[in-house]
Design a protein around this motif. Structure first.
Motif, PDB file in Angstrom:
ATOM      1  N   ARG A  69       0.844  -1.092  -0.057  1.00  0.00           N
ATOM      2  CA  ARG A  69       0.066  -0.302   0.020  1.00  0.00           C
ATOM      3  C   ARG A  69       0.808   1.284   0.088  1.00  0.00           C
ATOM      4  O   ARG A  69       0.544   2.350  -0.406  1.00  0.00           O
ATOM      5  CB  ARG A  69      -0.855  -0.201   1.138  1.00  0.00           C
ATOM      6  N   PHE A  70       1.942   1.082   0.582  1.00  0.00           N
ATOM      7  CA  PHE A  70       2.912   2.335   0.627  1.00  0.00           C
ATOM      8  C   PHE A  70       4.029   2.452  -0.303  1.00  0.00           C
ATOM      9  O   PHE A  70       4.538   3.414  -0.368  1.00  0.00           O
ATOM     10  CB  PHE A  70       3.578   2.542   2.055  1.00  0.00           C
TER      11      PHE A  70
ATOM     12  N   ASP B 252       4.069   2.726  -3.508  1.00  0.00           N
ATOM     13  CA  ASP B 252       3.940   3.417  -4.716  1.00  0.00           C
ATOM     14  C   ASP B 252       3.301   4.828  -4.391  1.00  0.00           C
ATOM     15  O   ASP B 252       2.879   5.823  -5.005  1.00  0.00           O
ATOM     16  CB  ASP B 252       2.821   3.211  -5.649  1.00  0.00           C
ATOM     17  N   LEU B 253       3.372   5.310  -3.062  1.00  0.00           N
ATOM     18  CA  LEU B 253       3.088   6.583  -2.338  1.00  0.00           C
ATOM     19  C   LEU B 253       3.929   7.538  -2.982  1.00  0.00           C
ATOM     20  O   LEU B 253       5.078   7.498  -3.008  1.00  0.00           O
ATOM     21  CB  LEU B 253       2.953   6.704  -0.804  1.00  0.00           C
ATOM     22  N   ASP B 254       3.385   8.574  -3.231  1.00  0.00           N
ATOM     23  CA  ASP B 254       4.257   9.980  -3.772  1.00  0.00           C
ATOM     24  C   ASP B 254       4.315  10.630  -2.539  1.00  0.00           C
ATOM     25  O   ASP B 254       3.627  11.399  -1.925  1.00  0.00           O
ATOM     26  CB  ASP B 254       3.359  10.797  -4.724  1.00  0.00           C
ATOM     27  N   ILE B 255       5.738  10.587  -2.082  1.00  0.00           N
ATOM     28  CA  ILE B 255       6.038  11.378  -0.914  1.00  0.00           C
ATOM     29  C   ILE B 255       6.244  12.722  -0.734  1.00  0.00           C
ATOM     30  O   ILE B 255       6.574  13.556   0.226  1.00  0.00           O
ATOM     31  CB  ILE B 255       7.184  10.607  -0.294  1.00  0.00           C
TER      32      ILE B 255
ATOM     33  N   VAL C  33       3.665  14.446  -1.712  1.00  0.00           N
ATOM     34  CA  VAL C  33       2.532  14.999  -1.236  1.00  0.00           C
ATOM     35  C   VAL C  33       2.300  14.956   0.207  1.00  0.00           C
ATOM     36  O   VAL C  33       2.530  13.716   0.791  1.00  0.00           O
ATOM     37  CB  VAL C  33       1.503  14.066  -1.816  1.00  0.00           C
TER      38      VAL C  33
ATOM     39  N   GLN D   6      -0.092  14.860   2.483  1.00  0.00           N
ATOM     40  CA  GLN D   6      -1.138  13.848   3.054  1.00  0.00           C
ATOM     41  C   GLN D   6      -0.312  12.466   3.078  1.00  0.00           C
ATOM     42  O   GLN D   6      -0.519  11.721   3.982  1.00  0.00           O
ATOM     43  CB  GLN D   6      -2.398  13.932   2.331  1.00  0.00           C
ATOM     44  N   ASN D   7       0.451  11.938   1.979  1.00  0.00           N
ATOM     45  CA  ASN D   7       0.995  10.876   1.717  1.00  0.00           C
ATOM     46  C   ASN D   7       2.022  10.577   2.834  1.00  0.00           C
ATOM     47  O   ASN D   7       2.220   9.458   3.466  1.00  0.00           O
ATOM     48  CB  ASN D   7       1.311  10.616   0.568  1.00  0.00           C
ATOM     49  N   ARG D   8       2.875  11.654   3.152  1.00  0.00           N
ATOM     50  CA  ARG D   8       3.900  11.612   4.207  1.00  0.00           C
ATOM     51  C   ARG D   8       3.303  11.211   5.617  1.00  0.00           C
ATOM     52  O   ARG D   8       3.790  10.497   6.460  1.00  0.00           O
ATOM     53  CB  ARG D   8       4.912  12.889   4.049  1.00  0.00           C
TER      54      ARG D   8
ATOM     55  N   ARG E  56       0.537   9.999   6.072  1.00  0.00           N
ATOM     56  CA  ARG E  56      -0.239   8.504   6.249  1.00  0.00           C
ATOM     57  C   ARG E  56       0.967   7.597   6.558  1.00  0.00           C
ATOM     58  O   ARG E  56       0.839   6.691   7.205  1.00  0.00           O
ATOM     59  CB  ARG E  56      -0.737   8.191   5.060  1.00  0.00           C
ATOM     60  N   LEU E  57       2.292   7.934   6.060  1.00  0.00           N
ATOM     61  CA  LEU E  57       3.436   6.775   6.297  1.00  0.00           C
ATOM     62  C   LEU E  57       3.599   7.099   7.445  1.00  0.00           C
ATOM     63  O   LEU E  57       3.940   6.040   8.050  1.00  0.00           O
ATOM     64  CB  LEU E  57       4.376   7.020   5.358  1.00  0.00           C
TER      65      LEU E  57
END
Length: 68
Positions: free
Chosen positions: A15-16, A18-21, A23, A25-27, A29-30
């Motif tokens: 799930r993590f 392919d996160l665009d870090i 962004v 909000q994605n950071r 979430r991580l």
């Protein structure tokens, strides 16, 4: 602490992957997924993660200088 299966661990990590870090909000979430808490003291930082029962203690710049 409940035991996780190999498949459950792979599912969470994928799930993590392919996160665009770039962004914010994605950071967030991580960090939310991997960090239980961060405690700041005057002389140290203690980080407790979701994957290890032992906290991680970050050395101060003074402690690093003593080692070098």
């Amino acid at each position: 602490m409940p035991k996780l299966t190999k498949e459950q661990i792979i599912f969470v990590l994928e799930r993590f992957r392919d996160l665009d870090i770039t962004v914010e909000q994605n950071r967030e979430r991580l960090v939310d997924a991997l960090v239980k808490c961060i405690i700041l003291y005057d002389d140290k930082i203690i980080i407790t993660t979701t994957f290890k029962n032992e906290p991680i203690t970050i050395m101060t710049t003074e402690e690093i200088a003593e080692i070098a």
